[in-house]
Write a protein that holds these residues in place. Structure first.
Motif, PDB file in Angstrom:
ATOM      1  N   UNK A  79      30.800   9.454   8.572  1.00  0.00           N
ATOM      2  CA  UNK A  79      30.721   8.184   8.308  1.00  0.00           C
ATOM      3  C   UNK A  79      31.624   7.235   8.755  1.00  0.00           C
ATOM      4  N   UNK A  80      32.163   5.706   7.799  1.00  0.00           N
ATOM      5  CA  UNK A  80      33.454   5.505   8.023  1.00  0.00           C
ATOM      6  C   UNK A  80      34.336   5.978   8.049  1.00  0.00           C
ATOM      7  N   UNK A  81      35.494   5.358   8.741  1.00  0.00           N
ATOM      8  CA  UNK A  81      36.769   6.281   8.962  1.00  0.00           C
ATOM      9  C   UNK A  81      37.513   5.943   7.274  1.00  0.00           C
TER      10      UNK A  81
ATOM     11  N   UNK B  46      38.496  18.559  -0.529  1.00  0.00           N
ATOM     12  CA  UNK B  46      39.262  19.267  -0.476  1.00  0.00           C
ATOM     13  C   UNK B  46      38.524  20.760  -0.940  1.00  0.00           C
ATOM     14  N   UNK B  47      38.546  21.621  -0.746  1.00  0.00           N
ATOM     15  CA  UNK B  47      37.963  23.259  -1.156  1.00  0.00           C
ATOM     16  C   UNK B  47      39.146  24.516  -1.073  1.00  0.00           C
ATOM     17  N   UNK B  48      38.903  25.349  -2.145  1.00  0.00           N
ATOM     18  CA  UNK B  48      40.076  26.541  -1.531  1.00  0.00           C
ATOM     19  C   UNK B  48      39.035  27.284  -0.419  1.00  0.00           C
ATOM     20  N   UNK B  49      39.501  28.094  -0.159  1.00  0.00           N
ATOM     21  CA  UNK B  49      39.542  29.296   0.092  1.00  0.00           C
ATOM     22  C   UNK B  49      38.014  30.328  -0.545  1.00  0.00           C
ATOM     23  N   UNK B  50      37.766  30.508  -1.734  1.00  0.00           N
ATOM     24  CA  UNK B  50      36.094  30.779  -2.080  1.00  0.00           C
ATOM     25  C   UNK B  50      35.599  29.766  -2.238  1.00  0.00           C
ATOM     26  N   UNK B  51      36.062  28.267  -2.219  1.00  0.00           N
ATOM     27  CA  UNK B  51      34.464  27.664  -1.811  1.00  0.00           C
ATOM     28  C   UNK B  51      33.969  27.829  -0.678  1.00  0.00           C
ATOM     29  N   UNK B  52      34.624  27.865   0.207  1.00  0.00           N
ATOM     30  CA  UNK B  52      33.920  28.082   1.503  1.00  0.00           C
ATOM     31  C   UNK B  52      33.225  28.983   2.068  1.00  0.00           C
ATOM     32  N   UNK B  53      33.813  30.058   1.003  1.00  0.00           N
ATOM     33  CA  UNK B  53      32.697  31.439   1.207  1.00  0.00           C
ATOM     34  C   UNK B  53      31.532  30.516   0.510  1.00  0.00           C
ATOM     35  N   UNK B  54      31.458  30.180  -0.389  1.00  0.00           N
ATOM     36  CA  UNK B  54      30.167  30.484  -0.619  1.00  0.00           C
ATOM     37  C   UNK B  54      29.664  29.415  -0.483  1.00  0.00           C
ATOM     38  N   UNK B  55      30.238  28.127   0.311  1.00  0.00           N
ATOM     39  CA  UNK B  55      29.335  26.776   0.433  1.00  0.00           C
ATOM     40  C   UNK B  55      29.843  26.579   2.116  1.00  0.00           C
ATOM     41  N   UNK B  56      29.814  27.253   2.880  1.00  0.00           N
ATOM     42  CA  UNK B  56      30.631  26.627   3.835  1.00  0.00           C
ATOM     43  C   UNK B  56      29.928  26.190   4.736  1.00  0.00           C
ATOM     44  N   UNK B  57      28.894  25.276   4.517  1.00  0.00           N
ATOM     45  CA  UNK B  57      28.046  24.595   5.340  1.00  0.00           C
ATOM     46  C   UNK B  57      28.418  23.218   4.448  1.00  0.00           C
ATOM     47  N   UNK B  58      28.739  22.654   3.480  1.00  0.00           N
ATOM     48  CA  UNK B  58      29.264  21.613   2.961  1.00  0.00           C
ATOM     49  C   UNK B  58      29.638  20.383   3.572  1.00  0.00           C
ATOM     50  N   UNK B  59      28.992  19.468   3.421  1.00  0.00           N
ATOM     51  CA  UNK B  59      29.433  18.234   3.669  1.00  0.00           C
ATOM     52  C   UNK B  59      29.573  16.944   3.115  1.00  0.00           C
ATOM     53  N   UNK B  60      30.633  16.225   3.723  1.00  0.00           N
ATOM     54  CA  UNK B  60      31.149  15.058   2.522  1.00  0.00           C
ATOM     55  C   UNK B  60      31.226  13.616   3.641  1.00  0.00           C
ATOM     56  N   UNK B  61      30.621  13.053   2.963  1.00  0.00           N
ATOM     57  CA  UNK B  61      29.634  11.477   3.415  1.00  0.00           C
ATOM     58  C   UNK B  61      30.442  10.649   2.567  1.00  0.00           C
TER      59      UNK B  61
END
Length: 75
Positions: free
Chosen positions: A14-16, A37-52
């Motif tokens: 989305x917008x910059x 923002x996410x830590x390594x545990x979050x990224x392992x549990x939800x690897x396809x997280x998107x922010x819009x």
């Protein structure tokens, strides 16, 4: 600072920018103040997280939408 705390910026779609001081064209300031923002545990549990970044309505900040998609095979 985020990296020092073991956090990774999740990026965005989305917008910059997510904030504006709302001043006229000669003095306007745009910044990306809001972020996911996410830590390594979050990224392992939800690897396809998107922010819009969504359109702002009545605020100087734009809302963020976080979608915690699960990749096929990770369920």
């Amino acid at each position: 600072i985020a990296e020092d705390c073991g956090l990774t910026d999740l990026g965005y779609y989305g917008p910059r920018y997510t904030w504006s001081n709302g001043r006229g064209p000669c003095a306007i300031v745009w910044k990306r103040l809001d972020r996911g923002l996410a830590n390594d545990n979050w990224l392992a549990a939800y690897p396809a997280t998107n922010i819009s970044h969504l359109a702002s309505t009545g605020s100087d900040h734009s809302p963020l939408l976080m979608e915690m998609n699960i990749r096929p095979g990770n369920a």
